[in-house]
Scaffold this motif. Structure first.
Motif, mmCIF file in Angstrom:
data_model
loop_
_atom_site.group_PDB
_atom_site.id
_atom_site.type_symbol
_atom_site.label_atom_id
_atom_site.label_comp_id
_atom_site.label_asym_id
_atom_site.label_seq_id
_atom_site.Cartn_x
_atom_site.Cartn_y
_atom_site.Cartn_z
ATOM 1 N N VAL A 158 0.866 -1.187 0.000
ATOM 2 C CA VAL A 158 0.000 0.000 0.000
ATOM 3 C C VAL A 158 0.895 1.226 0.000
ATOM 4 C CG1 VAL A 158 -1.809 1.229 1.241
ATOM 5 C CG2 VAL A 158 -1.756 -1.278 1.285
ATOM 6 N N TYR A 159 0.635 2.119 -0.953
ATOM 7 C CA TYR A 159 1.399 3.361 -1.032
ATOM 8 C C TYR A 159 0.499 4.535 -0.674
ATOM 9 C CZ TYR A 159 4.748 0.651 -3.795
ATOM 10 O OH TYR A 159 5.657 -0.285 -4.219
ATOM 11 N N GLY A 160 1.079 5.570 -0.057
ATOM 12 C CA GLY A 160 0.358 6.815 0.203
ATOM 13 C C GLY A 160 -0.695 6.667 1.286
ATOM 14 N N ARG A 178 -4.020 7.149 -1.310
ATOM 15 C CA ARG A 178 -3.704 5.768 -0.963
ATOM 16 C C ARG A 178 -3.958 4.845 -2.154
ATOM 17 N NH1 ARG A 178 -4.024 2.416 3.920
ATOM 18 N NH2 ARG A 178 -5.113 0.493 3.383
ATOM 19 N N VAL A 179 -2.934 4.024 -2.500
ATOM 20 C CA VAL A 179 -3.060 3.060 -3.604
ATOM 21 C C VAL A 179 -2.665 1.679 -3.092
ATOM 22 C CG1 VAL A 179 -2.195 2.372 -5.880
ATOM 23 C CG2 VAL A 179 -2.442 4.796 -5.326
ATOM 24 N N THR A 180 -3.531 0.689 -3.327
ATOM 25 C CA THR A 180 -3.176 -0.683 -2.978
ATOM 26 C C THR A 180 -2.611 -1.346 -4.231
ATOM 27 O OG1 THR A 180 -4.927 -0.743 -1.331
ATOM 28 C CG2 THR A 180 -4.045 -2.864 -2.042
ATOM 29 N N ALA A 181 -1.282 -1.444 -4.296
ATOM 30 C CA ALA A 181 -0.624 -1.983 -5.496
ATOM 31 C C ALA A 181 -0.664 -3.506 -5.504
ATOM 32 C CB ALA A 181 0.814 -1.484 -5.557
ATOM 33 N N LEU A 182 -0.532 -4.120 -4.332
ATOM 34 C CA LEU A 182 -0.681 -5.575 -4.202
ATOM 35 C C LEU A 182 -1.683 -5.839 -3.101
ATOM 36 C CD1 LEU A 182 3.018 -6.899 -4.372
ATOM 37 C CD2 LEU A 182 1.313 -6.835 -6.219
ATOM 38 N N GLY A 207 -0.442 -8.460 -17.007
ATOM 39 C CA GLY A 207 -1.602 -7.771 -16.450
ATOM 40 C C GLY A 207 -1.650 -6.357 -16.982
ATOM 41 N N PRO A 208 -2.794 -5.707 -16.864
ATOM 42 C CA PRO A 208 -2.923 -4.350 -17.369
ATOM 43 C C PRO A 208 -1.983 -3.377 -16.651
ATOM 44 C CG PRO A 208 -5.055 -5.225 -16.660
ATOM 45 C CD PRO A 208 -4.020 -6.202 -16.224
ATOM 46 N N SER A 209 -1.766 -2.222 -17.270
ATOM 47 C CA SER A 209 -0.949 -1.188 -16.640
ATOM 48 C C SER A 209 -1.523 -0.843 -15.268
ATOM 49 C CB SER A 209 -0.947 0.045 -17.548
ATOM 50 O OG SER A 209 -0.158 1.039 -16.976
ATOM 51 N N GLY A 210 -0.658 -0.795 -14.259
ATOM 52 C CA GLY A 210 -1.107 -0.457 -12.919
ATOM 53 C C GLY A 210 -1.639 -1.641 -12.121
ATOM 54 N N SER A 211 -1.532 -2.861 -12.676
ATOM 55 C CA SER A 211 -2.091 -4.035 -11.977
ATOM 56 C C SER A 211 -1.174 -4.544 -10.868
ATOM 57 C CB SER A 211 -2.387 -5.156 -12.975
ATOM 58 O OG SER A 211 -1.218 -5.513 -13.681
ATOM 59 N N GLY A 212 0.063 -4.044 -10.825
ATOM 60 C CA GLY A 212 0.950 -4.420 -9.720
ATOM 61 C C GLY A 212 2.129 -5.290 -10.117
ATOM 62 N N LYS A 213 2.370 -5.433 -11.418
ATOM 63 C CA LYS A 213 3.433 -6.350 -11.876
ATOM 64 C C LYS A 213 4.812 -5.936 -11.350
ATOM 65 C CE LYS A 213 2.523 -5.457 -16.188
ATOM 66 N NZ LYS A 213 1.403 -4.502 -15.995
ATOM 67 N N SER A 214 5.159 -4.666 -11.555
ATOM 68 C CA SER A 214 6.494 -4.224 -11.124
ATOM 69 C C SER A 214 6.602 -4.259 -9.605
ATOM 70 C CB SER A 214 6.793 -2.811 -11.635
ATOM 71 O OG SER A 214 6.899 -2.833 -13.030
ATOM 72 N N THR A 215 5.512 -3.907 -8.932
ATOM 73 C CA THR A 215 5.541 -3.937 -7.459
ATOM 74 C C THR A 215 5.779 -5.372 -6.977
ATOM 75 O OG1 THR A 215 3.985 -2.089 -7.434
ATOM 76 C CG2 THR A 215 4.264 -3.304 -5.371
ATOM 77 N N LEU A 216 5.117 -6.327 -7.639
ATOM 78 C CA LEU A 216 5.314 -7.735 -7.282
ATOM 79 C C LEU A 216 6.783 -8.118 -7.463
ATOM 80 C CD1 LEU A 216 4.123 -10.607 -6.696
ATOM 81 C CD2 LEU A 216 3.891 -10.866 -9.141
ATOM 82 N N THR A 263 6.095 -8.931 -18.391
ATOM 83 C CA THR A 263 5.993 -8.543 -19.800
ATOM 84 C C THR A 263 4.564 -8.141 -20.146
ATOM 85 O OG1 THR A 263 6.409 -9.215 -22.082
ATOM 86 C CG2 THR A 263 5.596 -10.923 -20.604
ATOM 87 N N HIS A 264 4.442 -7.271 -21.156
ATOM 88 C CA HIS A 264 3.126 -6.934 -21.712
ATOM 89 C C HIS A 264 2.855 -7.756 -22.965
ATOM 90 C CE1 HIS A 264 1.950 -3.395 -19.391
ATOM 91 N NE2 HIS A 264 3.230 -3.082 -19.334
ATOM 92 N N ASP A 265 3.852 -8.502 -23.430
ATOM 93 C CA ASP A 265 3.818 -9.066 -24.771
ATOM 94 C C ASP A 265 3.476 -10.567 -24.733
ATOM 95 O OD1 ASP A 265 4.292 -9.882 -27.327
ATOM 96 O OD2 ASP A 265 6.428 -9.395 -27.341
#
Ligand SMILES: Nc1ncnc2c1ncn2[C@@H]1O[C@H](COP(=O)(O)OP(=O)(O)OP(=O)(O)O)[C@@H](O)[C@H]1O
Length: 275
Positions: free
Chosen positions: A32-34, A39-43, A60-69, A219-221
């Motif tokens: 959770v950020y902010g 406040r954003v729940t990334a995971l 997953g779509p942009s903002g779905s939490g991939k990089s955070t994971l 990946t997005h691809d």
């Protein structure tokens, strides 16, 4: 597709099936950020694991939490809740110095923007993680690492003298020089054309098949995901679907489209898929 984790191993008493071990385990991860309206729940409660000697794609779509994971799993970011275990070590139990050492010694990173040092040669970039750890690798180890990614003849080249695909392969060699337990790749082909992408993906696949490396790639691809043994699909910070082999780009694309628009009838899913 056979992987070392699933191969039958010969032993003195005949043949035994190797037990699957999990190099990375994530349990109940929340990030959770902010605060307040920011406040954003990334995971939002991710539990999964990555078996040794396998290749997993995270989509997953942009903002779905991939990089955070990926960042939480790699100890680059600390989750708000949950446990990350790498190679039997609980990251939660480590202090900052121990975490830095674990990242340096046990984890390989490959990023979209190759992150090579422009003033250093390919060989110097590859040996950098060991140099930073106060070690001086034998030149033959560095050459072997570059040879393994098909760049034995580019040892003395600087990044500006290499193509994008070659730079990314140097980054893969650098990720492998410490013989890490796991390689995390964040959109490693995002900046490459399709031919260079295929080379890098084939290389990651070969590391898994020939050396038992564990690879986790965001990946997005769908074409890139088709190189993996398993695809995790995230949405709103949760794992909402999973696809296990055989995986093709068409199947991945169809599953993503299904999630967005409902089931389609023109692509069949191979037996064994389990979204
Ligand atoms: N440091 C941060 N501070 C605040 N919010 C963040 C931070 N990092 C990520 N987020 C938010 O968390 C959510 C998930 O971000 P993340 O980067 O993990 O998504 P992603 O699936 O990798 O997206 P993309 O495909 O666009 O790279 C997003 O809404 C993002 O804005």
């Amino acid at each position: 597709m056979s992987t070392p984790a699933r191969r039958a191993a010969p032993c003195a008493f005949g043949t035994v099936t190797a037990m699957t071990t999990h190099t990375v385990t994530l349990t109940g991860l929340r990030a959770v950020y902010g605060t307040g309206t920011r406040r954003v729940t990334a995971l939002d409660g991710v539990s999964t694991s990555f078996a040794s000697g396998t290749f997993t794609a995270v989509m997953g779509p942009s903002g779905s939490g991939k990089s955070t994971l990926l960042h939480c799993a790699a100890g680059l970011d600390t989750p708000t809740e949950g446990v990350v275990t790498i190679d039997g070590t609980r990251l939660n139990d480590l202090g900052e110095d121990e975490l830095t050492r674990l990242r340096r010694d046990r984890i390989g990173f490959v990023f979209q923007a190759f992150n090579l040092v422009s003033t250093l040669t390919a060989a110097q970039n590859v040996e950098l993680p060991l140099r930073l750890a106060g070690r001086r690798p034998p030149a033959r180890d560095v050459t072997a690492a570059l040879d393994a990614v098909g760049l034995a003849d580019r040892v003395g080249h600087r990044p500006s003298e290499l193509s994008g695909g070659e730079q990314q392969r140097v980054a893969v060699a650098r990720a492998l020089i410490t013989r890490p337990a796991v390689v995390f790749a964040d959109e490693p082909t995002g900046a490459l054309d399709s031919a260079a992408s295929r080379q890098v993906l084939r290389l990651l696949r070969a590391l898994v098949d020939d050396h038992g490396q564990t690879v986790v790639m965001v990946t997005h691809d769908p074409a890139a995901a088709a190189y993996a043994d398993r695809v995790l699909l995230l949405a709103d910070g949760r794992v909402v679907d999973e696809l296990n082999g055989p995986i093709t780009a068409a199947v991945v694309a169809a599953r993503i489209a299904e999630r967005e628009t409902g089931p389609s009838s023109d692509v069949t899913t191979p037996a064994g898929s389990s979204w």
